[in-house]
Design a protein around this motif. Structure first.
Motif, mmCIF file in Angstrom:
data_model
loop_
_atom_site.group_PDB
_atom_site.id
_atom_site.type_symbol
_atom_site.label_atom_id
_atom_site.label_comp_id
_atom_site.label_asym_id
_atom_site.label_seq_id
_atom_site.Cartn_x
_atom_site.Cartn_y
_atom_site.Cartn_z
ATOM 1 N N PRO A 2 -0.191 6.943 -0.396
ATOM 2 C CA PRO A 2 0.191 8.036 0.509
ATOM 3 C C PRO A 2 -0.380 7.923 1.918
ATOM 4 C CG PRO A 2 -0.598 8.908 -1.587
ATOM 5 C CD PRO A 2 -0.807 7.434 -1.617
ATOM 6 N N HIS A 3 -1.578 7.405 2.050
ATOM 7 C CA HIS A 3 -2.208 7.382 3.378
ATOM 8 C C HIS A 3 -1.584 6.367 4.337
ATOM 9 C CE1 HIS A 3 -4.520 4.200 1.358
ATOM 10 N NE2 HIS A 3 -4.756 3.724 2.561
ATOM 11 N N VAL A 4 -0.673 5.536 3.867
ATOM 12 C CA VAL A 4 -0.019 4.586 4.777
ATOM 13 C C VAL A 4 1.466 4.863 4.952
ATOM 14 C CG1 VAL A 4 -1.710 2.771 4.292
ATOM 15 C CG2 VAL A 4 0.450 2.817 3.014
ATOM 16 N N LEU A 44 4.755 7.458 6.058
ATOM 17 C CA LEU A 44 5.021 8.496 7.053
ATOM 18 C C LEU A 44 5.102 9.896 6.447
ATOM 19 C CD1 LEU A 44 7.626 6.657 9.298
ATOM 20 C CD2 LEU A 44 5.207 7.087 9.776
ATOM 21 N N ASP A 45 5.563 9.990 5.193
ATOM 22 C CA ASP A 45 5.711 11.314 4.584
ATOM 23 C C ASP A 45 4.530 11.710 3.699
ATOM 24 O OD1 ASP A 45 6.106 9.687 2.392
ATOM 25 O OD2 ASP A 45 8.139 10.368 1.985
ATOM 26 N N GLY A 46 3.523 10.841 3.615
ATOM 27 C CA GLY A 46 2.344 11.162 2.812
ATOM 28 C C GLY A 46 2.568 11.082 1.315
ATOM 29 N N GLU A 47 3.652 10.444 0.898
ATOM 30 C CA GLU A 47 3.982 10.289 -0.525
ATOM 31 C C GLU A 47 3.859 8.818 -0.917
ATOM 32 O OE1 GLU A 47 4.894 12.804 -2.618
ATOM 33 O OE2 GLU A 47 4.627 14.253 -0.991
ATOM 34 N N VAL A 48 3.530 8.577 -2.177
ATOM 35 C CA VAL A 48 3.527 7.212 -2.693
ATOM 36 C C VAL A 48 4.951 6.672 -2.601
ATOM 37 C CG1 VAL A 48 3.246 5.792 -4.766
ATOM 38 C CG2 VAL A 48 1.603 7.603 -4.260
ATOM 39 N N THR A 49 5.095 5.447 -2.118
ATOM 40 C CA THR A 49 6.408 4.812 -2.008
ATOM 41 C C THR A 49 6.360 3.478 -2.735
ATOM 42 O OG1 THR A 49 6.809 5.860 0.125
ATOM 43 C CG2 THR A 49 8.163 3.954 -0.424
ATOM 44 N N THR A 50 7.300 3.265 -3.650
ATOM 45 C CA THR A 50 7.364 2.027 -4.421
ATOM 46 C C THR A 50 8.638 1.276 -4.073
ATOM 47 O OG1 THR A 50 6.153 3.051 -6.250
ATOM 48 C CG2 THR A 50 7.381 1.036 -6.748
ATOM 49 N N TRP A 51 8.494 0.004 -3.746
ATOM 50 C CA TRP A 51 9.631 -0.866 -3.475
ATOM 51 C C TRP A 51 9.711 -1.867 -4.631
ATOM 52 C CZ3 TRP A 51 12.653 -0.908 1.092
ATOM 53 C CH2 TRP A 51 12.259 0.026 2.053
ATOM 54 N N THR A 52 10.911 -2.089 -5.130
ATOM 55 C CA THR A 52 11.133 -3.004 -6.239
ATOM 56 C C THR A 52 12.169 -4.048 -5.827
ATOM 57 O OG1 THR A 52 10.677 -1.229 -7.806
ATOM 58 C CG2 THR A 52 11.832 -3.157 -8.659
ATOM 59 N N PHE A 53 11.845 -5.311 -6.099
ATOM 60 C CA PHE A 53 12.784 -6.391 -5.793
ATOM 61 C C PHE A 53 12.521 -7.567 -6.722
ATOM 62 C CE2 PHE A 53 9.137 -6.718 -3.019
ATOM 63 C CZ PHE A 53 8.820 -8.069 -2.980
ATOM 64 N N ALA A 54 13.456 -8.489 -6.771
ATOM 65 C CA ALA A 54 13.404 -9.625 -7.697
ATOM 66 C C ALA A 54 12.414 -10.686 -7.239
ATOM 67 C CB ALA A 54 14.791 -10.246 -7.835
ATOM 68 N N ARG A 55 11.785 -11.333 -8.211
ATOM 69 C CA ARG A 55 10.868 -12.438 -7.890
ATOM 70 C C ARG A 55 11.585 -13.562 -7.173
ATOM 71 N NH1 ARG A 55 8.117 -14.228 -13.428
ATOM 72 N NH2 ARG A 55 10.307 -14.281 -13.944
ATOM 73 N N VAL A 56 12.850 -13.756 -7.488
ATOM 74 C CA VAL A 56 13.593 -14.843 -6.869
ATOM 75 C C VAL A 56 13.657 -14.656 -5.349
ATOM 76 C CG1 VAL A 56 15.899 -13.850 -7.177
ATOM 77 C CG2 VAL A 56 15.618 -16.327 -7.101
ATOM 78 N N LEU A 57 13.709 -13.421 -4.892
ATOM 79 C CA LEU A 57 13.697 -13.170 -3.450
ATOM 80 C C LEU A 57 12.388 -13.661 -2.840
ATOM 81 C CD1 LEU A 57 14.795 -11.943 -0.821
ATOM 82 C CD2 LEU A 57 13.905 -9.739 -1.584
#
Length: 100
Positions: free
Chosen positions: A7-9, A11-24
């Protein structure tokens, strides 16, 4: 793969999770890869950038290429390339990888 921004990094103060493939990630260590919200590109032979694009901005993370290759190698010991699945099996494999 999952990358979690605390949250501290954000903009909205919420936990943000990004998911993507290992191949990328794997492809992006050799040449620019991805389009849309997640992109990976090498920087010389020593570093790589992982970019996260959203409507509110862009986050760019810089990693040592050697660390990312080691990370990928470790993930391949748990789940072989091309055998990824979504669900409990993947979560179990990641838990083994990180010793959770």
């Amino acid at each position: 793969m999952h990358i979690v921004f605390p949250p501290h990094v954000t903009l909205d103060g919420e936990v943000t999770t990004w998911t993507f493939a290992r191949v990328l990630l794997s492809e992006g260590l050799r040449a620019p890869a991805g389009f849309g919200s997640v992109r990976v590109r090498p920087r010389r032979s020593s570093h790589a950038y992982v970019e996260f694009h959203s409507l509110v901005g862009t986050a760019v993370l810089r990693f040592a290429t050697s660390d990312l290759y080691r990370f990928l190698a470790r993930t391949y010991t748990v789940i072989a390339p091309g055998e990824e699945t979504v669900g409990a099996e993947l979560d179990h494999g990641l838990a083994e990888l990180f010793g959770v």
